[in-house]
Scaffold this active site. Structure first.
Site: not given
Length: 208
Positions: A84, A148, A167
């Site tokens: 991410e 998250c 992830h």
């Protein structure tokens, strides 16, 4: 690696349909595997609770003073290990494991909408995919507006961007805990390498 480094890696407790959370299983597997003889690795399980995250993250930074914090979360939609790029401040409407949701629906009131990691995720992705690991890595700009994303933004805000979020897919879809741990290890070592290079570049510019 030039000097000893400290890295904190977190995974999440079970929530919703994830009665076993692949992120925490993978992080525990990584702890068994170790990162590198010059890296002190500390792991922690993060509750799927907004308020617990607000208390836990500063305590991890204060206790370990890490060079890097890497948060790992599970995504039921993921089929690759996904890096991410950024965390988002607004849009937190989903209730956590305590049936709580921040009234402001944001992480840090008055904070920027989006904070990017100082780590070039595209570069990490390319390097790991080129290493023949057998685990596919991809990049994303949306960590999902739940715990998250909330954890990532809060950590980026605390650390001036020296955090990362990865992830992972649920276990066995398609990777085992061991596969995920090997991927995390490769990803984190590349991140440390890039942080080192950035530091050197920084020194070079200052010394001219």
């Amino acid at each position: 690696m030039d000097e000893r480094k400290t890295v904190v890696v977190t995974g999440f407790e079970p929530f919703g349909e994830h009665t076993v959370n692949a992120s925490w299983v993978a992080v525990q597997e990584l702890e068994r595997l170790g990162l590198h003889q010059d890296v002190d690795l500390h792991v922690a399980e993060v509750p799927v609770e907004y308020q617990a995250v607000q208390n836990l993250l500063p305590s991890l930074w204060n206790k370990y003073h890490p060079q890097l914090v890497v948060h790992v979360g599970v995504s039921g939609m993921a089929t690759t290990v996904t890096l991410e790029k950024c965390g988002h401040n607004h849009g937190y409407k989903r209730l956590d494991n305590c049936s709580f949701c921040p009234e402001s629906q944001c992480c840090v009131e008055g904070g920027p909408d989006c904070i990017h990691s100082v780590i070039d995720m595209d570069s990490v992705c390319k390097r790991v995919n080129a290493s023949g690991l057998g685990v596919t890595v991809s990049v994303s700009k949306d960590a999902g507006r739940y715990l998250c994303d909330y954890t990532y933004y809060s950590s980026l805000h605390l650390s001036q961007g020296r955090a990362a979020f990865v992830h992972v897919p649920p276990l066995g879809r398609p990777y085992s805990a061991q596969d995920l741990a090997r991927a995390l290890r490769a990803i984190i070592l590349e991140m440390l390498e890039l942080l080192d290079q950035n530091k050197e570049k920084h020194h070079c510019q200052h010394s001219q």
